[in-house]
Design a protein around this motif. Structure first.
Motif, PDB file in Angstrom:
ATOM      1  N   PRO A  32       0.568  -1.288  -0.229  1.00  0.00           N
ATOM      2  CA  PRO A  32       0.218  -0.184  -0.359  1.00  0.00           C
ATOM      3  C   PRO A  32       0.668   1.180  -0.183  1.00  0.00           C
ATOM      4  O   PRO A  32       0.358   1.761  -0.647  1.00  0.00           O
ATOM      5  CB  PRO A  32      -0.699  -0.025   1.085  1.00  0.00           C
ATOM      6  N   LYS A  35       1.709   2.342  -3.142  1.00  0.00           N
ATOM      7  CA  LYS A  35      -0.142   2.588  -4.220  1.00  0.00           C
ATOM      8  C   LYS A  35      -0.104   4.375  -4.631  1.00  0.00           C
ATOM      9  O   LYS A  35       0.392   4.992  -3.818  1.00  0.00           O
ATOM     10  CB  LYS A  35      -1.060   1.676  -3.738  1.00  0.00           C
ATOM     11  N   ILE A  38      -4.657   7.439  -1.669  1.00  0.00           N
ATOM     12  CA  ILE A  38      -6.296   7.462  -1.724  1.00  0.00           C
ATOM     13  C   ILE A  38      -7.130   8.462  -1.452  1.00  0.00           C
ATOM     14  O   ILE A  38      -5.714   9.415  -0.495  1.00  0.00           O
ATOM     15  CB  ILE A  38      -6.637   6.332  -0.741  1.00  0.00           C
ATOM     16  N   VAL A  65      -0.633   3.351   3.992  1.00  0.00           N
ATOM     17  CA  VAL A  65      -1.032   4.109   3.032  1.00  0.00           C
ATOM     18  C   VAL A  65      -0.610   5.552   2.575  1.00  0.00           C
ATOM     19  O   VAL A  65      -0.762   6.568   4.053  1.00  0.00           O
ATOM     20  CB  VAL A  65      -2.534   3.889   3.339  1.00  0.00           C
ATOM     21  N   LEU A 230     -10.105  -0.539  -2.690  1.00  0.00           N
ATOM     22  CA  LEU A 230      -9.704  -0.196  -1.303  1.00  0.00           C
ATOM     23  C   LEU A 230      -9.466  -1.510  -1.230  1.00  0.00           C
ATOM     24  O   LEU A 230     -10.502  -3.055  -1.154  1.00  0.00           O
ATOM     25  CB  LEU A 230      -8.972   0.945  -0.635  1.00  0.00           C
ATOM     26  N   THR A 233      -6.392  -4.338   3.532  1.00  0.00           N
ATOM     27  CA  THR A 233      -5.537  -3.463   3.949  1.00  0.00           C
ATOM     28  C   THR A 233      -5.043  -3.199   4.471  1.00  0.00           C
ATOM     29  O   THR A 233      -5.102  -1.927   5.699  1.00  0.00           O
ATOM     30  CB  THR A 233      -4.397  -4.379   3.330  1.00  0.00           C
ATOM     31  N   GLU A 234      -5.880  -2.109   3.449  1.00  0.00           N
ATOM     32  CA  GLU A 234      -5.324  -0.060   3.068  1.00  0.00           C
ATOM     33  C   GLU A 234      -6.794   0.357   4.029  1.00  0.00           C
ATOM     34  O   GLU A 234      -6.060   0.642   4.728  1.00  0.00           O
ATOM     35  CB  GLU A 234      -5.911  -0.107   1.888  1.00  0.00           C
TER      36      GLU A 234
END
Length: 332
Positions: A32, A35, A38, A65, A230, A233-234
């Motif tokens: 994460p 990535k 978010i 995250v 998502l 985990t995120e």
């Protein structure tokens, strides 16, 4: 030491979940942390303090995250951004959740992160005249239509047995309420913070019609679309980050207020005015469910929504995710 051990345990569990997800979904190879960001639509209000604090103090990054906050001036706009897939998550009140549930069932409430039992108030330049909702005959009431403002006022009419009173509802935008009151266009306004605080800056006398503490519980909630990209985990990491932020707020209330004052560019005195009315904690309680259910029935009775489109609100609460998070927090 206990806090350190708790964080270590949480990271261990998250790492285990990542490992499991990677074995189950071989296409998901990226942690994460690396990535794309978010995006969370956040309403620019002190009610969103835990989300702002989590970003500013690096709790999202610490929990793996990469989060970008996108500010909007209302929970309605936050929800619309989520529905349009401009963001991955959004913050909004339970009233926004209720109204949208009659339009669609493609979203979930992950958690509530703040409550206030004194955010909405009835205000007047002559509050003594309307004390305990006396002399309402032909009074002009400034209200934001189809909102918590209107629900709060209608609830008070029922509570004080005043539903038969002949009154005039003057529907306004929230930013029009105070000018209408000061210009004698309405006699009373049903308003949420910070409008009560802003009115005190222009009128030195008391403007509260009744003591409204405890009569209505406002909450702000974290919402996502059910077809989210998502991972579990995120989402757990995001809940953990917001939970860490609430811990910081409880431990360092003055510093938290200073941070929020800078983030939202509002006067510290405005924060102090209502800060003690906020209860910052993660929850997904039966009280929230009952509150939404009550508001739903009010909306149906007042023909604001179509009863045929009503849903079981338990379907839009992601209790499985929340219970998993609480189990991790408890160290089970």
């Amino acid at each position: 030491m206990a806090k350190v051990l708790s964080i270590c345990f949480f990271i261990f569990i998250i790492t285990s979940i990542i490992s499991c997800e990677q074995r189950t979904h071989q296409s998901t190879k990226i942690s994460p942390t690396y990535k794309a960001s978010i995006k969370i639509a956040v309403s620019s209000t002190p009610l969103s303090s835990p989300v702002f604090i989590a970003k500013q103090l690096g709790y999202f990054e610490a929990n793996g995250v990469n989060v970008e906050l996108v500010k909007y001036d209302s929970g309605v706009k936050c929800f619309n951004a989520l529905n349009d897939k401009q963001v991955d998550l959004a913050t909004a009140s339970e009233t926004v959740v209720m109204f949208n549930s009659f339009k669609q069932s493609n979203f979930s409430v992950l958690t509530s992160f703040v409550e206030s039992d004194n955010d909405l108030k009835l205000l007047s330049l002559t509050p003594q005249k309307y004390h305990r909702l006396n002399n309402l005959q032909h009074a002009r009431i400034g209200i934001v239509k189809d909102s918590a403002s209107e629900f709060f006022f209608d609830s008070l009419l029922i509570m004080y047995n005043k539903t038969a009173q002949p009154i005039t509802r003057v529907y306004l935008r929230s930013d029009e309420l105070i000018p209408a009151l000061l210009n004698n266009e309405v006699d009373i306004i049903s308003a949420w913070e910070p409008l009560s605080y802003l009115l005190t800056q222009q009128v030195t006398s008391d403007t509260s019609v009744i003591n409204s503490r405890g009569l209505y519980h406002l909450s702000f909630n974290l919402i996502e679309l059910k077809e989210t990209t998502l991972s579990t985990t995120e989402r757990l990491a995001i809940l953990k980050s917001i939970s860490d932020a609430t811990d910081y707020i409880h431990t360092n209330p003055e510093l938290a207020q200073q941070n929020i004052s800078r983030i939202l560019n509002i006067d510290p005195s405005q924060l102090r005015y209502s800060w003690n009315d906020y209860t910052f904690r993660l929850s997904l309680s039966n009280a929230l469910f009952s509150n939404i259910q009550t508001q739903s029935q009010w909306a149906i009775d007042n023909q604001l929504v179509d009863e045929e489109n009503s849903v079981d609100f338990r379907q839009i609460f992601d209790r499985k995710l929340f219970e998993t998070f609480m189990s991790l927090e408890a160290g089970w």
